[in-house]
Motif scaffolding. Sequence first.
Motif, PDB file in Angstrom:
ATOM      1  N   ASP A 147       0.845  -1.192   0.000  1.00  0.00           N
ATOM      2  CA  ASP A 147       0.000   0.000   0.000  1.00  0.00           C
ATOM      3  C   ASP A 147       0.885   1.249   0.000  1.00  0.00           C
ATOM      4  OD1 ASP A 147      -2.595  -1.214   0.023  1.00  0.00           O
ATOM      5  OD2 ASP A 147      -2.242  -1.765   2.105  1.00  0.00           O
ATOM      6  N   ASP A 178      -6.231   1.611   1.252  1.00  0.00           N
ATOM      7  CA  ASP A 178      -6.137   0.646   0.159  1.00  0.00           C
ATOM      8  C   ASP A 178      -6.161   1.357  -1.189  1.00  0.00           C
ATOM      9  OD1 ASP A 178      -6.012  -1.618   1.794  1.00  0.00           O
ATOM     10  OD2 ASP A 178      -8.185  -1.667   1.999  1.00  0.00           O
ATOM     11  N   ARG A 179      -5.288   0.920  -2.073  1.00  0.00           N
ATOM     12  CA  ARG A 179      -5.170   1.534  -3.399  1.00  0.00           C
ATOM     13  C   ARG A 179      -5.541   0.517  -4.472  1.00  0.00           C
ATOM     14  NH1 ARG A 179      -2.775   6.756  -3.653  1.00  0.00           N
ATOM     15  NH2 ARG A 179      -2.345   7.300  -1.508  1.00  0.00           N
TER      16      ARG A 179
END
Length: 199
Positions: A147, A178-179
């Motif tokens: 992340d 969160d990506r």
Amino acid sequence: MNSAPAEAKRALRARLLAIRKSLGSAERANTAGALAGALRALPELAAARTVAAYVPVGAEPGPPDLAEVLAGPGRRVLLPVLMADDDLDWAAYTGPDSLVAAGRGLREPAGPRLGPAAVGGADLVVVPGLAVDRRGLRMGRGGGSYDRALARLAPGAFTVVLLYDGELLDVVPAEPHDRPVRAALTPARTVRFPVDEAS
């Protein structure tokens, strides 16, 4: 603070890791071969000058020689070096003999460290994960290493996760840090996700 997503992640993570642990060597090998072929077919790999990846260990999907699969004329491959705080430093891959045993069963490049920000120069980033959902949200092992790395990427970087069939889910529990990733590869298919450049 709402702990529900973190608790849901822990439960899902345990289930997915148990399934991976149960896979036979033939299924792992077949998956590794299929993923190597899918990676080589990506137009983003053909165009990339710098690729960041990792060295699969244990039951992680992907070819054991992932860095070799990604290497090519004029292309630099960066591999992670896990730091004490679970952040990632990076070093250049210079061949199979450049990898050394590290903590937690990992193998890391032995060369000079380039710093955590080095991943920001990558055109293509191959990230490990346990699952990805239809929004492109990835769930990892819970340390937050990737992340942080994904937050350092340039807006146009192409991010892809390698998975087993069955690890593309409708929804994974998500937290604010969160990506999303741009694609997931499984032995059966390549799935691309619309990703907002601002995210």
